[in-house]
Design a protein around this motif. Structure first.
Motif, short mmCIF file in Angstrom:
data_model
loop_
_atom_site.label_atom_id
_atom_site.label_comp_id
_atom_site.label_asym_id
_atom_site.label_seq_id
_atom_site.Cartn_x
_atom_site.Cartn_y
_atom_site.Cartn_z
N LEU A 64 9.93 -64.33 -0.90
CA LEU A 64 8.62 -64.93 -0.63
C LEU A 64 7.60 -64.25 -1.54
CD1 LEU A 64 8.99 -64.87 3.24
CD2 LEU A 64 9.06 -66.91 1.77
N THR A 69 0.43 -59.14 -6.00
CA THR A 69 -0.39 -57.97 -6.36
C THR A 69 0.24 -56.65 -5.93
OG1 THR A 69 -1.70 -58.15 -4.33
CG2 THR A 69 -2.54 -59.31 -6.27
N GLY A 139 -4.47 -51.79 3.57
CA GLY A 139 -5.67 -51.10 4.05
C GLY A 139 -6.46 -50.52 2.90
#
Ligand code: FAD
Length: 305
Positions: A64, A69, A139
């Motif tokens: 997938l 990035t 995060g």
């Protein structure tokens, strides 16, 4: 033995929109890597679910792809089927937002601010998609997705549609059960986040400030994959790379950024092998000097030698 039997290839070629030997270098932020043997771009959850279920039953390898990035794709490309997930719808209900896996985290941060919701400003620094962010528990600036995630809808070939709680997802520092655990190979369809009611204009000002700070400290305008290494407990990978004197180290056209030691830049024409060699040299040198094993945050995928 190769999985490429006639019946499996015939099945693949019935999939609407299927491309063969499709370049992937333009579909990842490093700008590196060989082609996908088979490639599909799908925006409807049901279509993705059906396709990965079909691939799994036939033992056809699949990958997938979100915004690409956090990937280093091998020069020889990716075997089997690559599915780029591009469902991008969202729904705001009070202080909760449900976002489809293909929506960019940065876009979701702006959607939240437009709805006068606070607590998602950190996502302005994450260029990937919601699906990739769940996979990776993305995060930034001391906050991570796990702090706001209520649940994620998904699909596991074999066991079907699921709604996973954060505990079931086993979200950890840049990892989850999707990356290393029982949910490997599963699809994230959407994620629901819980935010706080607040001043959207203030949220936008904070995001602008965070973006300015990032532009000053990281080589954002270059071809890169964000942080190459995870930070070891209590330390920073960038600091260790700098302390080892490795800023500016190069392999071919791949260069350790002078601006931030945890970034490797593709100066144009770098190969995946260049980047991998650079990663291994950094790991060896940091290991030798500080007795510290740097673990990669970027994921190496595809056909490596
Ligand atoms: C300039 C720059 C800055 C960055 N800064 C940060 C940062 O501050 N914090 C941070 O955490 N990351 C950062 N990253 C890394 C990256 O943006 C995140 O890891 C992001 O979550 C990856 O999402 P993606 O869509 O690009 O995933 P991809 O790179 O496309 O894929 C990564 C993995 O996620 C899986 N995946 C993707 N979509 C799905 C789905 N729908 N279901 C199941 N699995 C899926 C893929 O199979 C793959 O294994 C940065 C990257 C860059 C280039």
């Amino acid at each position: 033995m190769s999985w490429r039997t006639k019946s499996k290839l015939d099945w693949l070629r019935t999939l609407p929109g299927l491309a063969e030997e499709e370049p992937l270098d333009s579909r990842n932020s490093f700008g590196i890597g060989g082609p996908a043997e088979f490639f599909l771009e799908l925006g409807k959850a049901e279509a993705i679910e059906k396709t990965i279920a079909g691939a799994k039953t036939r033992e056809i390898p699949y990958l997938l792809l979100g915004a690409g990035t956090n990937l280093l794709i091998a020069d020889r490309g990716v075997e089997g089927l690559v599915i780029r997930v591009v469902n991008r719808d969202f729904h705001v209900a009070g202080t909760r937002v449900r976002a489809a896996a293909g929506l960019k985290m940065m876009r979701l941060a702006r959607i939240a601010a437009d709805a006068n919701l606070r607590g998602f400003e950190f996502a302005i620094g994450v260029p990937g998609t919601v699906g990739g962010a769940v996979y990776q528990n993305a995060g930034s600036w001391g906050k991570e997705l796990s702090e706001v995630l209520v649940e994620a809808d998904g699909f596991s070939p074999g066991s079907g549609k699921k709604t996973w709680t954060p505990i079931e997802l086993k979200l950890g520092y840049r990892t989850s059960a999707l990356r290393e655990g029982a949910l490997k190979g599963s699809l994230v369809v959407s994620a629901t986040i819980q935010l706080d009611r607040g001043d959207g204009e203030e949220a936008k000002r904070l995001m602008a400030k965070l973006t300015r700070e990032r532009n000053e400290t990281q080589p954002i305008k270059t071809k890169n994959c964000g942080s190459v290494f995870k930070n070891p407990p209590g330390d920073s990978a960038g600091r260790l790379v700098q302390a080892a004197g490795l800023k500016g180290l190069r392999e071919g056209k791949a260069l350790v950024s002078q601006q931030h030691g945890n970034f490797i830049i593709n100066e144009g024409g770098a190969t995946a092998d260049d980047v991998r060699r650079l990663i291994e040299r950094i790991q060896a040198e940091v290991g030798r000097r500080f007795n510290m094993q740097l673990e990669t945050e970027v994921e190496l995928v595809g056909r490596w030698k």
